[in-house]
Scaffold this motif. Structure first.
Motif, PDB file in Angstrom:
ATOM      1  N   ILE A  41       0.675  -1.192  -0.043  1.00 50.25           N
ATOM      2  CA  ILE A  41      -0.126   0.034  -0.073  1.00 50.25           C
ATOM      3  C   ILE A  41       0.809   1.185   0.054  1.00 50.25           C
ATOM      4  CG2 ILE A  41      -1.797   1.143   1.128  1.00 50.25           C
ATOM      5  CD1 ILE A  41      -2.430  -1.518   2.659  1.00 50.25           C
ATOM      6  N   ASP A  42       0.998   1.815  -1.153  1.00 54.24           N
ATOM      7  CA  ASP A  42       1.806   3.247  -1.402  1.00 54.24           C
ATOM      8  C   ASP A  42       0.826   4.364  -0.721  1.00 54.24           C
ATOM      9  OD1 ASP A  42       3.733   4.796  -1.951  1.00 54.24           O
ATOM     10  OD2 ASP A  42       2.699   5.327  -4.114  1.00 54.24           O
ATOM     11  N   GLY A  70      -3.875   7.921   3.161  1.00 52.48           N
ATOM     12  CA  GLY A  70      -4.288   8.266   4.543  1.00 52.48           C
ATOM     13  C   GLY A  70      -3.385   9.266   5.552  1.00 52.48           C
ATOM     14  N   GLY A  71      -2.034   9.131   5.087  1.00 46.11           N
ATOM     15  CA  GLY A  71      -1.125  10.043   6.030  1.00 46.11           C
ATOM     16  C   GLY A  71      -0.401   9.378   7.241  1.00 46.11           C
ATOM     17  N   SER A  72      -0.721   8.046   7.188  1.00 48.77           N
ATOM     18  CA  SER A  72      -0.364   7.421   8.752  1.00 48.77           C
ATOM     19  C   SER A  72      -0.276   6.066   8.449  1.00 48.77           C
ATOM     20  CB  SER A  72      -1.142   7.860   9.826  1.00 48.77           C
ATOM     21  OG  SER A  72      -2.209   7.095   9.978  1.00 48.77           O
ATOM     22  N   ALA A  73       0.706   5.347   9.068  1.00 47.09           N
ATOM     23  CA  ALA A  73       0.902   3.886   9.115  1.00 47.09           C
ATOM     24  C   ALA A  73      -0.406   3.123   9.596  1.00 47.09           C
ATOM     25  CB  ALA A  73       1.995   3.442   9.671  1.00 47.09           C
ATOM     26  N   ALA A  74      -0.777   3.821  10.455  1.00 49.40           N
ATOM     27  CA  ALA A  74      -2.256   3.327  11.258  1.00 49.40           C
ATOM     28  C   ALA A  74      -3.292   3.179  10.161  1.00 49.40           C
ATOM     29  CB  ALA A  74      -2.650   4.016  12.460  1.00 49.40           C
ATOM     30  N   ASN A  78      -4.900  -0.237   8.563  1.00 47.37           N
ATOM     31  CA  ASN A  78      -6.342  -0.476   8.508  1.00 47.37           C
ATOM     32  C   ASN A  78      -6.898  -0.758   7.017  1.00 47.37           C
ATOM     33  OD1 ASN A  78      -6.159  -0.120  11.369  1.00 47.37           O
ATOM     34  ND2 ASN A  78      -6.925   1.976  11.364  1.00 47.37           N
ATOM     35  N   TYR A  79      -6.348   0.017   6.121  1.00 46.48           N
ATOM     36  CA  TYR A  79      -6.706  -0.413   4.693  1.00 46.48           C
ATOM     37  C   TYR A  79      -6.463  -1.714   4.279  1.00 46.48           C
ATOM     38  CZ  TYR A  79      -7.324   0.536  -0.168  1.00 46.48           C
ATOM     39  OH  TYR A  79      -7.803   0.527  -1.559  1.00 46.48           O
ATOM     40  N   GLY A  80      -5.246  -2.053   4.593  1.00 47.58           N
ATOM     41  CA  GLY A  80      -4.582  -3.361   4.603  1.00 47.58           C
ATOM     42  C   GLY A  80      -5.529  -4.427   4.959  1.00 47.58           C
ATOM     43  N   LEU A  81      -5.879  -4.213   6.166  1.00 44.49           N
ATOM     44  CA  LEU A  81      -6.907  -5.390   7.001  1.00 44.49           C
ATOM     45  C   LEU A  81      -8.158  -5.187   6.261  1.00 44.49           C
ATOM     46  CD1 LEU A  81      -6.030  -4.261  10.677  1.00 44.49           C
ATOM     47  CD2 LEU A  81      -5.614  -6.440   9.455  1.00 44.49           C
ATOM     48  N   SER A  82      -8.625  -4.216   5.553  1.00 49.57           N
ATOM     49  CA  SER A  82      -9.834  -4.373   4.999  1.00 49.57           C
ATOM     50  C   SER A  82      -9.582  -4.984   3.546  1.00 49.57           C
ATOM     51  CB  SER A  82     -10.354  -3.023   4.625  1.00 49.57           C
ATOM     52  OG  SER A  82      -9.457  -2.400   3.575  1.00 49.57           O
ATOM     53  N   LYS A  83      -8.712  -5.029   3.067  1.00 50.03           N
ATOM     54  CA  LYS A  83      -8.481  -5.919   1.669  1.00 50.03           C
ATOM     55  C   LYS A  83      -7.774  -7.354   2.054  1.00 50.03           C
ATOM     56  CE  LYS A  83      -9.517  -2.223  -0.769  1.00 50.03           C
ATOM     57  NZ  LYS A  83     -10.485  -2.428  -1.674  1.00 50.03           N
ATOM     58  N   ASP A 173     -10.978  -8.735  13.741  1.00 45.59           N
ATOM     59  CA  ASP A 173     -12.470  -8.772  13.579  1.00 45.59           C
ATOM     60  C   ASP A 173     -12.962  -7.228  13.869  1.00 45.59           C
ATOM     61  OD1 ASP A 173     -12.501 -11.145  12.012  1.00 45.59           O
ATOM     62  OD2 ASP A 173     -13.562 -12.125  13.601  1.00 45.59           O
ATOM     63  N   ASP A 174     -12.562  -7.024  15.090  1.00 45.48           N
ATOM     64  CA  ASP A 174     -13.235  -5.712  15.548  1.00 45.48           C
ATOM     65  C   ASP A 174     -12.073  -4.771  16.216  1.00 45.48           C
ATOM     66  OD1 ASP A 174     -12.487  -7.252  17.909  1.00 45.48           O
ATOM     67  OD2 ASP A 174     -14.486  -7.112  18.615  1.00 45.48           O
ATOM     68  N   ILE A 175     -11.062  -5.022  15.728  1.00 41.27           N
ATOM     69  CA  ILE A 175      -9.766  -4.223  16.148  1.00 41.27           C
ATOM     70  C   ILE A 175      -9.247  -3.568  15.010  1.00 41.27           C
ATOM     71  CG2 ILE A 175      -7.466  -4.031  17.309  1.00 41.27           C
ATOM     72  CD1 ILE A 175      -8.462  -6.315  18.940  1.00 41.27           C
ATOM     73  N   ARG A 176      -9.036  -1.943  15.120  1.00 40.30           N
ATOM     74  CA  ARG A 176      -8.317  -1.217  14.187  1.00 40.30           C
ATOM     75  C   ARG A 176      -7.575  -0.329  14.838  1.00 40.30           C
ATOM     76  NH1 ARG A 176     -10.105  -4.688  11.395  1.00 40.30           N
ATOM     77  NH2 ARG A 176     -10.938  -4.548   9.396  1.00 40.30           N
TER      78      ARG A 176
END
Length: 329
Positions: A41-42, A70-74, A78-83, A173-176
Motif C-alpha cells: 500500500i503506497d 491516509g497520511g499515517s501507517a495506522a 487498517n486499509y490493508g486489513l480491509s483488503k 475482526d473488531d480491532i483497528r
C-alpha cells in the motif's frame, strides 16, 4: 480455509521507502512459506517507491498493490486489513527485512490456535540478523490477561509493536489502529492480548528492524507526540472496564512510556519539547499518586530531568537496557 496450507496476508505500508524497499520485498517474496498474499500500500510516496511496487507486482502474481492517501501507517494498516483475504495476518515495515523462514517459523506453532499470535525476535544489528538464528524453541503463553501481557515483553521480542508477529485473522475482526502518527500500536495491544487464547514466543531472530533516522519514530518532538496522552487514556479506559486488577500495572507502563518520550524531549531541547515534557511530568505526578510509586521523582523538575539523562544513558546501552527490562517486567 486450506488447513494444510492456509493463505497468509502480509501487509506492507509504504511511504517514501525507495532506498530500502527492494531489499524488503525480496525478503517477503522469497519466503519459504509460499502461500502468501502480499498487500503493498503506497501512501503518497514521491521518491519512486511506486515504480518499485509496480515492478514487483508484475513479477509476482501474489502481490496486490493499492494506493491509500491516509497520511499515517495506522490508516494504511487498517486499509490493508480491509483488503486482506488471508486466514492469518502479518505486518512488515517497508524499510525492514525478514528472515526467509519467518512466516514458517511463526505459522507452525500458531496453526492450532483458535485466536492468538506468535512472534519471534528482532534485532537492529544486521550482522546478528544474518548470523544468529536462535534455537527455534517455542514458549506458549496462555491464561490470565496480565500474565500474557507481562510475558510478551521479554527482551529481544517486538513486544507491543505490530511487526515480527503472525496473527490469526479473527484478532482484527473488531480491532483497528487509531489514526495516530505514532503510539498507534501500543494503543491497541491490550485489546489484542485480551482476544488471544494463546501467544507463542519463538526463539528465532527473524526480523531486522532498520533504525531509520528519518522515520517519524526518530524525528523531533512535534504535535504527533501528543498522541501519547490519547494512547494512555485508551489503555486505562480499556483496563478499567475489563481487567481492573491490572490497572496499577498499566499505570506503570504509561509512566515508563511517558518517561521514554520525556527522554526524547530532553535530547530535542526545543521550546515545544519543553512544553511536552512539562505535560508529561504533570500526568506522571497524577499516575504516580494513584499507584503510590515514584511520586517524589516527578515533583521536582530538576531531579526529574537528571533522572531522564541517566535513564537515557541506560537505554542507549544494549546490555544495561536488557537487564533493566527484565527487572521492570
Amino acid at each position: 480455509m486450506n488447513k494444510q496450507n492456509p493463505l497468509i496476508s502480509i501487509i506492507v505500508p509504504i511511504h517514501n521507502a525507495a532506498n530500502f524497499l527492494e531489499e524488503c520485498l525480496n525478503s517477503i517474496v522469497y519466503q519459504s512459506y509460499s502461500n502468501l498474499e502480499i498487500i503493498l500500500i503506497d501512501d503518497n510516496s514521491t521518491d519512486g517507491s511506486d515504480d518499485i511496487i509496480n515492478y514487483f507486482a508484475i513479477k509476482d502474481s501474489r502481490i496486490r498493490n493499492f494506493s491509500q492517501f491516509g497520511g499515517s501507517a495506522a490508516k494504511t494498516r487498517n486499509y490493508g486489513l480491509s483488503k486482506a483475504r488471508g486466514d492469518y495476518i502479518a505486518f512488515v515495515d517497508a524499510d525492514d527485512v525478514i528472515n526467509k523462514d519467518m512466516i514458517k517459523n511463526l505459522y507452525i506453532p500458531l496453526r492450532g490456535a483458535l485466536s492468538g499470535f506468535s512472534m519471534s525476535k528482532f534485532t537492529t544489528n544486521v550482522k546478528q540478523f544474518e548470523h544468529s538464528k536462535g534455537t527455534k524453541k517455542v514458549q506458549k503463553l496462555s491464561g490470565e490477561f496480565l500474565y500474557k501481557l507481562k510475558m510478551i515483553q521479554k527482551t529481544g521480542y517486538p513486544s507491543f509493536g505490530p511487526v515480527g508477529k503472525l496473527y490469526t485473522r479473527n484478532i482484527f475482526d473488531d480491532i483497528r489502529y487509531p489514526n495516530f502518527k505514532i503510539h498507534e500500536d501500543t494503543a491497541v495491544i491490550l485489546q489484542i492480548v485480551s482476544k488471544t487464547d494463546a501467544i507463542f514466543l519463538v526463539d528465532s531472530i527473524d526480523y531486522y528492524y532498520r533504525v531509520n533516522l528519518e522515520s517519524i519514530t526518530h524525528s523531533k518532538i512535534t504535535v504527533n507526540n501528543m498522541a501519547l496522552f490519547k494512547k494512555n487514556q485508551i489503555q486505562i479506559t480499556f483496563v478499567k472496564s475489563k481487567y481492573p486488577e491490572a490497572l496499577n500495572y498499566i499505570y506503570q507502563l504509561c509512566l515508563n512510556e511517558n518517561d521514554y518520550i520525556a527522554m526524547k524531549c530532553i535530547e530535542d531541547g526545543t521550546l515545544y519539547a519543553e512544553m511536552v515534557l512539562e505535560k508529561i511530568r504533570t500526568q506522571n505526578i497524577l499516575f504516580s499518586k494513584i499507584i503510590g510509586h515514584r511520586s517524589l521523582l516527578y515533583k521536582n523538575k530538576i531531579i526529574y530531568k537528571l533522572y531522564l539523562k541517566i535513564t537515557a544513558y541506560i537505554w542507549n546501552n544494549d546490555f544495561i537496557r536488557g537487564f533493566a527490562k527484565k527487572i521492570v517486567t
